[in-house]
Design a protein around this motif. Structure first.
Motif, short mmCIF file in Angstrom:
data_model
loop_
_atom_site.label_atom_id
_atom_site.label_comp_id
_atom_site.label_asym_id
_atom_site.label_seq_id
_atom_site.Cartn_x
_atom_site.Cartn_y
_atom_site.Cartn_z
N ALA A 133 0.83 -1.21 0.00
CA ALA A 133 0.00 0.00 0.00
C ALA A 133 0.86 1.26 0.00
O ALA A 133 0.58 2.21 -0.73
CB ALA A 133 -0.93 0.00 1.22
N ARG A 134 1.94 1.26 0.80
CA ARG A 134 2.86 2.40 0.80
C ARG A 134 3.54 2.56 -0.55
O ARG A 134 3.69 3.68 -1.05
CB ARG A 134 3.90 2.25 1.92
N GLU A 135 3.94 1.46 -1.16
CA GLU A 135 4.60 1.52 -2.47
C GLU A 135 3.64 2.05 -3.55
O GLU A 135 4.02 2.90 -4.35
CB GLU A 135 5.12 0.13 -2.88
N VAL A 136 2.42 1.57 -3.54
CA VAL A 136 1.41 2.04 -4.51
C VAL A 136 1.15 3.52 -4.28
O VAL A 136 1.10 4.31 -5.24
CB VAL A 136 0.11 1.21 -4.39
N ALA A 137 0.96 3.94 -3.04
CA ALA A 137 0.71 5.35 -2.74
C ALA A 137 1.88 6.21 -3.18
O ALA A 137 1.68 7.31 -3.72
CB ALA A 137 0.44 5.53 -1.24
N MET A 138 3.11 5.72 -2.98
CA MET A 138 4.29 6.47 -3.38
C MET A 138 4.34 6.62 -4.90
O MET A 138 4.59 7.71 -5.42
CB MET A 138 5.56 5.76 -2.88
#
Length: 148
Positions: free
Chosen positions: A31-36
């Motif tokens: 989720a953090r990678e996608v948001a980034m």
């Protein structure tokens, strides 16, 4: 407002987007990678935040010009109704009052087409509220000596 938040607090907004994806079942690291990745393009980030947080599609927003013209037309028509009897030669107050009240009821009934309420209820509600506002205005005019 969302654009301002993205400019002022980009990290917080990215974390907010990641938390949203986590709440939908995405693993936290992914989720953090996608948001980034999605936050790299400011316009794309704005569109995603508007859709996910606010439930609106920026591409489907109405035109401000259309809203302004329709608002102007509505107010002009609403203002014309009580004046129309006088333009047609009426000398008494009752035709203007009757036409204004009919206009209020008709507007309320038309609004019912886009609400969950019935046309009769909406029409009567608009009639009551508009009639009360007119009565208060007339009463204040009488009180301050600005009667017809």
């Amino acid at each position: 407002m969302e654009r301002s938040q993205l400019c002022k607090h980009p990290v917080d907004e990215m974390e907010e987007l990641a938390a949203l994806y986590v709440s939908r079942g995405v693993e936290p690291a992914l989720a953090r990678e996608v948001a980034m990745q999605l936050s790299k393009d400011p316009e794309q980030a704005l569109e995603i935040h508007a859709r996910e947080e606010l439930g609106i599609d920026p591409d489907d927003l109405p035109s401000p010009a259309v809203a302004a013209v329709s608002s102007f037309g509505s107010f002009a028509l609403g203002a014309l109704l009580p004046v129309l009897p006088y333009l047609l030669g009426a000398a008494a107050l009752w035709p203007a009052v009757l036409l204004a009240l009919l206009g209020l009821f008709a507007c309320g009934a038309l609004v019912a087409r886009v609400t969950a309420r019935g046309w009769l209820f909406s029409g009567l509600r608009q009639l009551a509220l508009g009639g009360a506002a007119a009565a208060v205005t007339y009463g204040l005019g009488m009180l301050f000596g600005a009667a017809l």
